[in-house]
Design an enzyme around this catalytic site. Structure first.
Site, short mmCIF file in Angstrom:
data_model
loop_
_atom_site.label_atom_id
_atom_site.label_comp_id
_atom_site.label_asym_id
_atom_site.label_seq_id
_atom_site.Cartn_x
_atom_site.Cartn_y
_atom_site.Cartn_z
N ASN A 10 44.88 43.08 35.97
CA ASN A 10 44.21 41.85 35.57
C ASN A 10 42.73 42.03 35.89
O ASN A 10 42.33 41.95 37.04
CB ASN A 10 44.81 40.66 36.36
N TRP A 11 41.97 42.30 34.86
CA TRP A 11 40.55 42.60 35.09
C TRP A 11 39.69 41.37 35.32
O TRP A 11 38.51 41.48 35.63
CB TRP A 11 39.98 43.42 33.90
N LYS A 12 40.27 40.21 35.11
CA LYS A 12 39.52 38.95 35.28
C LYS A 12 38.22 39.03 34.47
O LYS A 12 38.22 39.60 33.39
CB LYS A 12 39.30 38.66 36.77
N HIS A 94 47.67 31.57 35.78
CA HIS A 94 47.12 32.25 36.97
C HIS A 94 46.52 31.18 37.91
O HIS A 94 45.96 30.19 37.44
CB HIS A 94 46.06 33.26 36.54
N GLU A 96 43.88 31.05 39.49
CA GLU A 96 42.46 30.75 39.26
C GLU A 96 42.31 29.77 38.10
O GLU A 96 41.42 28.94 38.08
CB GLU A 96 41.69 32.06 39.00
N GLU A 166 52.54 35.26 42.89
CA GLU A 166 51.23 35.56 43.47
C GLU A 166 50.86 34.49 44.49
O GLU A 166 50.30 33.45 44.12
CB GLU A 166 50.17 35.59 42.37
N GLY A 172 42.90 38.33 46.25
CA GLY A 172 41.50 38.66 46.50
C GLY A 172 41.09 38.53 47.96
O GLY A 172 39.91 38.56 48.28
N SER A 212 46.35 41.17 46.44
CA SER A 212 45.81 42.28 47.25
C SER A 212 46.70 43.52 47.27
O SER A 212 46.86 44.17 48.31
CB SER A 212 45.52 41.81 48.69
N GLY A 233 44.67 42.84 40.74
CA GLY A 233 43.32 42.39 40.40
C GLY A 233 42.29 43.41 40.83
O GLY A 233 42.03 44.41 40.15
N GLY A 234 41.72 43.20 42.01
CA GLY A 234 40.63 44.03 42.52
C GLY A 234 40.85 45.53 42.41
O GLY A 234 39.98 46.26 41.93
P1 PGA Z 1 44.00 40.79 43.67
O1 PGA Z 1 44.27 39.80 42.43
O2 PGA Z 1 44.81 42.02 43.46
O3 PGA Z 1 42.52 41.05 43.63
O4 PGA Z 1 44.42 40.05 44.91
C1 PGA Z 1 45.56 39.66 41.88
C2 PGA Z 1 45.52 38.64 40.77
O5 PGA Z 1 44.75 37.69 40.86
O6 PGA Z 1 46.25 38.77 39.77
#
Ligand code: PGA
Length: 252
Positions: A10-12, A94, A96, A166, A172, A212, A233-234
């Site tokens: 997930n590149w956001k 998600h 966010e 999640e 994050g 994470s 994500g990250g």
């Molecule tokens: P993260 O994000 O790996 O940076 O914690 C995961 C996500 O939001 O899908």
């Protein structure tokens, strides 16, 4: 036999078209056949990512979709449009999006229905906040999210669905859920899915863990029976760190 692990990036709000192409060009040089590799770029890079992923096993998807079919919804992107640029799946709900864009269960449900109608695999994200984990309501929250989201949806209409657990406190933050906490939540999700739909449907659903994830914790998490892969994500932004997770997923 263990299911093939799914590892989704997930590149956001990261990566221009050129950056997306460069990433996928590098990633597809290696053989990842022991895993299912999914990448969700921002809307503007989907087409370039898709072209770069041609003749590879990498699947390209989106991070969001409109709950509407079409019409006067400035700034929205429909499921039909995503399909048109070659998206195969879409991340929905998600945390966010729920937090910053106030997405409610009904919106999430409409998005899932839209995605399915246009042949996109919905990847539904759920998970509790830190406060909910600390005050002991995490399991209630997970149950409520699933029950509310799937209200009125029948198994026949559901078809393919990927679930991503999640925990918000792990996204994050560098705080990964322990394999035990994640397994407990995944098993709970499967039990709830089995109550809402059927045992067979619940068993067949891939349930990904997100929050994470990195190479250091991926192997241990995947040892758990109900963890079928990751939403990253990250650590999915650099080819090297993403590849390390893929290596762990396929068993080192
Ligand atoms: P993260 O994000 O790996 O940076 O914690 C995961 C996500 O939001 O899908």
């Amino acid at each position: 036999m263990r299911k093939k692990p799914i590892v989704a990036a997930n590149w956001k709000m990261h990566k221009t078209r050129g950056e997306a192409k460069k990433f996928i060009d590098a990633l597809k040089e290696k053989d990842w056949s022991g895993t299912e590799v999914l990448v969700a770029p921002p809307f503007t890079s989907i087409l370039d990512a898709k072209k770069a992923a041609e003749r590879s096993m990498i699947k390209v998807g989106a991070q969001n979709v409109s709950e509407h079919e079409e019409g006067a919804y400035t700034g929205e992107v429909s499921a039909k449009m995503l399909k048109d640029v070659g998206a195969e799946f879409v991340i929905i709900g998600h945390s966010e999006r729920r937090r910053y864009f106030h997405e409610k269960h009904e919106t999430v449900r409409n998005k899932i229905e839209n995605a399915l109608r246009h042949g996109l695999i919905p990847m539904l994200c759920i998970g509790e906040t830190q406060e909910e984990r600390e005050n002991g309501t995490a399991h209630k929250v997970i149950e409520r999210e699933l029950v509310q989201t799937f209200k009125g949806l029948s198994e026949e209409k559901m078809g393919s669905l990927i679930l991503a657990y999640e925990p918000v406190w792990a996204i994050g933050t560098g705080l990964t859920a322990t394999p035990e906490i994640a397994q407990e939540a995944h098993l709970l999700c499967r039990e709830i899915l089995s109550e809402i739909f059927s045992d067979a449907y619940a068993k067949a659903r891939p349930i990904l863990y997100g929050g994470s994830v990195k190479a250091e914790n991926a192997g241990k998490l995947l040892e758990k029976p109900d963890i079928d892969g990751f939403l990253v994500g990250g650590a999915s932004l650099e080819v090297a760190s993403f590849e390390k997770i893929l290596q762990e997923a396929r068993g080192g």
